[in-house]
Design an enzyme around this catalytic site. Sequence first.
Site, PDB file in Angstrom:
ATOM      1  N   TRP A  71     -20.390  27.258  16.260  1.00 55.40           N
ATOM      2  CA  TRP A  71     -20.488  27.899  14.942  1.00 55.40           C
ATOM      3  C   TRP A  71     -19.328  27.544  14.037  1.00 55.40           C
ATOM      4  O   TRP A  71     -19.376  27.805  12.847  1.00 55.40           O
ATOM      5  CB  TRP A  71     -20.550  29.417  15.132  1.00 55.40           C
ATOM      6  CG  TRP A  71     -21.950  29.914  15.288  1.00 55.40           C
ATOM      7  CD1 TRP A  71     -22.872  29.498  16.209  1.00 55.40           C
ATOM      8  CD2 TRP A  71     -22.587  30.916  14.503  1.00 55.40           C
ATOM      9  NE1 TRP A  71     -24.042  30.192  16.036  1.00 55.40           N
ATOM     10  CE2 TRP A  71     -23.890  31.077  14.996  1.00 55.40           C
ATOM     11  CE3 TRP A  71     -22.183  31.714  13.434  1.00 55.40           C
ATOM     12  CZ2 TRP A  71     -24.799  31.988  14.462  1.00 55.40           C
ATOM     13  CZ3 TRP A  71     -23.075  32.623  12.907  1.00 55.40           C
ATOM     14  CH2 TRP A  71     -24.376  32.750  13.411  1.00 55.40           C
ATOM     15  N   TYR A  95     -21.876  21.293  19.820  1.00 56.83           N
ATOM     16  CA  TYR A  95     -22.471  22.534  19.334  1.00 56.83           C
ATOM     17  C   TYR A  95     -21.409  23.595  19.085  1.00 56.83           C
ATOM     18  O   TYR A  95     -20.450  23.712  19.854  1.00 56.83           O
ATOM     19  CB  TYR A  95     -23.478  23.072  20.373  1.00 56.83           C
ATOM     20  CG  TYR A  95     -24.087  24.374  19.940  1.00 56.83           C
ATOM     21  CD1 TYR A  95     -25.148  24.382  19.041  1.00 56.83           C
ATOM     22  CD2 TYR A  95     -23.570  25.587  20.367  1.00 56.83           C
ATOM     23  CE1 TYR A  95     -25.681  25.573  18.594  1.00 56.83           C
ATOM     24  CE2 TYR A  95     -24.104  26.780  19.924  1.00 56.83           C
ATOM     25  CZ  TYR A  95     -25.152  26.771  19.041  1.00 56.83           C
ATOM     26  OH  TYR A  95     -25.684  27.953  18.584  1.00 56.83           O
TER      27      TYR A  95
HETATM   28  P1  PGD Z   1     -17.640  30.251  19.015  1.00 57.03           P
HETATM   29  O1  PGD Z   1     -16.811  31.260  19.739  1.00 57.03           O
HETATM   30  O2  PGD Z   1     -18.181  30.635  17.697  1.00 57.03           O
HETATM   31  O3  PGD Z   1     -18.837  29.958  20.021  1.00 57.03           O
HETATM   32  O4  PGD Z   1     -21.044  29.441  20.942  1.00 57.03           O
HETATM   33  P2  PGD Z   1     -19.926  28.794  19.999  1.00 57.03           P
HETATM   34  O5  PGD Z   1     -19.374  27.611  20.685  1.00 57.03           O
HETATM   35  O6  PGD Z   1     -20.436  28.604  18.619  1.00 57.03           O
HETATM   36  O7  PGD Z   1     -16.850  28.872  18.977  1.00 57.03           O
HETATM   37  C1  PGD Z   1     -16.483  28.255  17.813  1.00 57.03           C
HETATM   38  C2  PGD Z   1     -15.158  27.543  18.037  1.00 57.03           C
HETATM   39  O8  PGD Z   1     -14.882  26.811  16.861  1.00 57.03           O
HETATM   40  C3  PGD Z   1     -13.989  28.474  18.265  1.00 57.03           C
HETATM   41  O9  PGD Z   1     -13.222  28.042  19.366  1.00 57.03           O
HETATM   42  C4  PGD Z   1     -13.175  28.374  16.975  1.00 57.03           C
HETATM   43  O10 PGD Z   1     -11.790  28.543  17.144  1.00 57.03           O
HETATM   44  C5  PGD Z   1     -13.506  26.971  16.518  1.00 57.03           C
HETATM   45  N1  PGD Z   1     -13.376  26.757  15.075  1.00 57.03           N
HETATM   46  C6  PGD Z   1     -13.625  27.633  14.080  1.00 57.03           C
HETATM   47  N2  PGD Z   1     -13.433  27.039  12.888  1.00 57.03           N
HETATM   48  C7  PGD Z   1     -13.063  25.758  13.139  1.00 57.03           C
HETATM   49  C8  PGD Z   1     -12.752  24.637  12.312  1.00 57.03           C
HETATM   50  O11 PGD Z   1     -12.788  24.681  11.100  1.00 57.03           O
HETATM   51  N3  PGD Z   1     -12.442  23.468  12.917  1.00 57.03           N
HETATM   52  C9  PGD Z   1     -12.421  23.353  14.268  1.00 57.03           C
HETATM   53  N4  PGD Z   1     -12.129  22.154  14.783  1.00 57.03           N
HETATM   54  N5  PGD Z   1     -12.699  24.393  15.085  1.00 57.03           N
HETATM   55  C10 PGD Z   1     -13.035  25.579  14.528  1.00 57.03           C
HETATM   56  C11 PGD Z   1     -21.870  30.469  20.528  1.00 57.03           C
HETATM   57  C12 PGD Z   1     -23.117  30.494  21.398  1.00 57.03           C
HETATM   58  O12 PGD Z   1     -22.838  31.146  22.640  1.00 57.03           O
HETATM   59  C13 PGD Z   1     -24.268  31.148  20.740  1.00 57.03           C
HETATM   60  S1  PGD Z   1     -24.586  30.766  19.092  1.00 57.03           S
HETATM   61  C14 PGD Z   1     -25.110  31.949  21.400  1.00 57.03           C
HETATM   62  S2  PGD Z   1     -26.338  32.809  20.572  1.00 57.03           S
HETATM   63  C15 PGD Z   1     -25.080  32.096  22.858  1.00 57.03           C
HETATM   64  N6  PGD Z   1     -25.077  33.449  23.257  1.00 57.03           N
HETATM   65  C16 PGD Z   1     -24.905  33.750  24.558  1.00 57.03           C
HETATM   66  C17 PGD Z   1     -25.445  34.920  25.186  1.00 57.03           C
HETATM   67  O13 PGD Z   1     -26.111  35.758  24.565  1.00 57.03           O
HETATM   68  N7  PGD Z   1     -25.188  35.098  26.493  1.00 57.03           N
HETATM   69  C18 PGD Z   1     -24.481  34.215  27.215  1.00 57.03           C
HETATM   70  N8  PGD Z   1     -24.255  34.462  28.504  1.00 57.03           N
HETATM   71  N9  PGD Z   1     -23.976  33.107  26.647  1.00 57.03           N
HETATM   72  C19 PGD Z   1     -24.154  32.837  25.354  1.00 57.03           C
HETATM   73  N10 PGD Z   1     -23.633  31.692  24.806  1.00 57.03           N
HETATM   74  C20 PGD Z   1     -24.002  31.227  23.491  1.00 57.03           C
END
Ligand code: PGD
Length: 774
Positions: free
Chosen positions: A120, A118
Amino acid sequence: MTIRQPLYHSSHWGAFSAIQQEDGLAIAPFPGDPDPSPILKNIPAALTHPARLSRPLIRRGWLEDGPGPDARRGSDDYVEMDWEQALELAAGELKRLGAGDPDSPAANHGRHVFGGSYGWSSAGRFHHAQSQVHRFLNMAFGGYVASVDTYSTAAGSVILDTVAGNSGRISREGCWWEHIRETTELVIAFGGLPIRNLSVSPGGSSQHIARDCIAAALKRGCHIVSVSPLRDDIGGADEITRYQPRPATDVAMMIGMAGHLLARDLVDHAYIAKYTSGWEAFRAYLEGTTDGQPKTPDWAEAICGVPASEIRALAEEAARKRTLVTVGYGLQRAENGEQPIWMGLALSAMLGGGSRKGAGFTYAIGSMGNHGKPQLSVPLPTLPQGYNKSGDFIPVARISDLLLNPGADYTYRGKTRRYADIRLVYWAGGNPFHHHQDLSRLRQAFSRPDTVIVHDSVGTATTAHADIIFPATITAERDDIGASAGDPYLMPMQRLAAPFGEARDDYDIFCDLSARLGCREAFSENRSSREWLAHLYGKTEEAMRRRGFDVPDFDGLMQGGPLPLPVSDTPSMMEAFHTDPVAKPLDTETGKILFHSELVASSGLPGHPAWIEPQEWLGGALAQTHPFQLVANQPFGRLHSQLDFGATSMAGKIDGREVARLNDADAARLGIAEGDVIRIFNARGATLAAARPSAEVLPSVVQLSTGAWYAPRDIDGTGLACVNGNPNAVTADRPASPFSQGCAGQICLVSIEKLTGDIPPAVPHEEILRKRGA
Ligand code: PGD
């Protein structure tokens, strides 16, 4: 690589153009975007930040002792390796675990492989890391254990799928922003309408319209009511009414309003008869026939803290006006998170507004920038992921349970399922050590598999728990096509910079691995990245041509500018249902909106929306021990944990540490001043943050956004604490309910104390992954 012309690109927080200047990449928002996101300023730092990964890394313990469960994950050293050697090692391990022969009758179809992965990742329809890893695992193993639902919405989606038919359509098209601007008389926004959330939409957005629509609606005389423990969960206008219930109690406020509507005979019975079922069961609950407690505004006040007189007045105003009830994602990311969403829908049904434009119910219009906008009438380029023969999945937030409890039973949507025994975890484009709850427990969970492989462009805490790390390019380093449901442009994403170090595209890494596993042809279909992009664009191009539009070919798209896309004039699901509920029934038990569901009732929950006391709330017994409710919401200065080192994100920190806000009076009582370092803790763990006293925050609430990079360190005398301020060090890894198994990470009870003496500094991003042995 030097760029002299501005080039187009896109991010989840907005489309933009970029030009390379002497001091780095200069970013300009998409022309015509009325309210570009400040997060765009994080992008330039991404190109060369020291947290970038330049070569493959292998965990020393895995290299020396071979695959197997290992508690050293998270604290071990890493050894740099050249690509050939690292790919050989990874391919050997994938073969050992059954890859390379997915069609043989003995193939296990990835039963022991968790590929839910999972996250983004980044904008771009082809280089979407999660799609890439799913396609690879389908080709290499014939399948994998997948994940369903999202961390954004699971409790809310599962309940709306059940009681209203299709949660995705309700979120996207429940009510247009244009209708709010033009017709709505009263908006009751449970969870507010936070602009920081509305700056983000998956795939990007060319126009951020929410702020303008809110301002125009207010100017027209629309009354907007924000319901949130944080007063600034909506823009600053004085005309906005703000109620601040205790966190996790909005459902009681809604039920109190419903009880008052019933008592005052303000219920739209004609609407209920035509469009809903199960009303009598819910009515009995409101009247107290079933539990001896009539659900009055006074009953609600005792739970939520909003005065009963205000609850009555709001209910009466809602009955008089064209009223829109909207509930945000944040409310359902909590224990019993289904209830506020279902109750918001039930309240709007009692008001009977669903058949009128700008009225009724919508889910999460304040949670995502591409909700509430007309949908597109042509398909977007989409990478086919192949077929997953394993058929197995987990609800996405059950990752620790899966790894810790192989063979255990659990329930989901009323069915009993069983956790697989996972030997390989493969993650690309996500950061579970940011997004999951109770990170100490996740550390234990990640010690269980034989092997963990992660692709990322930066050294996150997730990479620090991997055995094999492949450095991935960032979106700026590759060509792609940007697009998002609800945004009227297809965006050429033109390469802005050469790859950092030896970083490779996720696609190329999977091509190299699949060549070693004998499935390269199946994975790549013999196409280069550019040929894939042209192929995927072809579907959109053909659909547009069929509709008579003059569209460029692929090279024309990539060399030209954004391509306007046609929007659909097909009525929304709810519009069609309200026009003819017999011909266009909802996909529910009765074809109507459900006040009562047999499936929910058979799952051990009340069969109707209800107040169910959570384990962690300010009115409960645990609040005697931990008297603050933590609200771990979405950050203002970044998307989740991405580019936390960027300019906007860093400007929001104090000494590199995340800021936690608490009410002025609480701060004064505890002797806490602006910038003091506080320890936020409970029985699960601790996190350190820089304090900010604020009148915007309800007393007994502390707000600490997600996204600071997890850095657990031993603090003298008190044990482990994340020194950077990641709230998931203390949140509970407890599902919203056994029905949805959704993420409940938004709130939990904590204690707060001011730190004195030697305060450990924040850990810089480049030191999260310990490359000591490199
Ligand atoms: P991101 O920080 O977007 O978080 O969780 P998610 O895991 O989606 O992580 C994306 C990762 O992908 C980053 O490390 C980035 O460097 C990497 N990345 C970006 N582009 C690329 C690529 O092209 N290739 C590769 N291999 N890597 C890439 C988000 C999630 O967190 C979400 S959606 C929600 S809504 C939740 N919200 C909460 C919350 O409200 N409260 C708490 N306590 N916890 C939450 N967690 C959740």
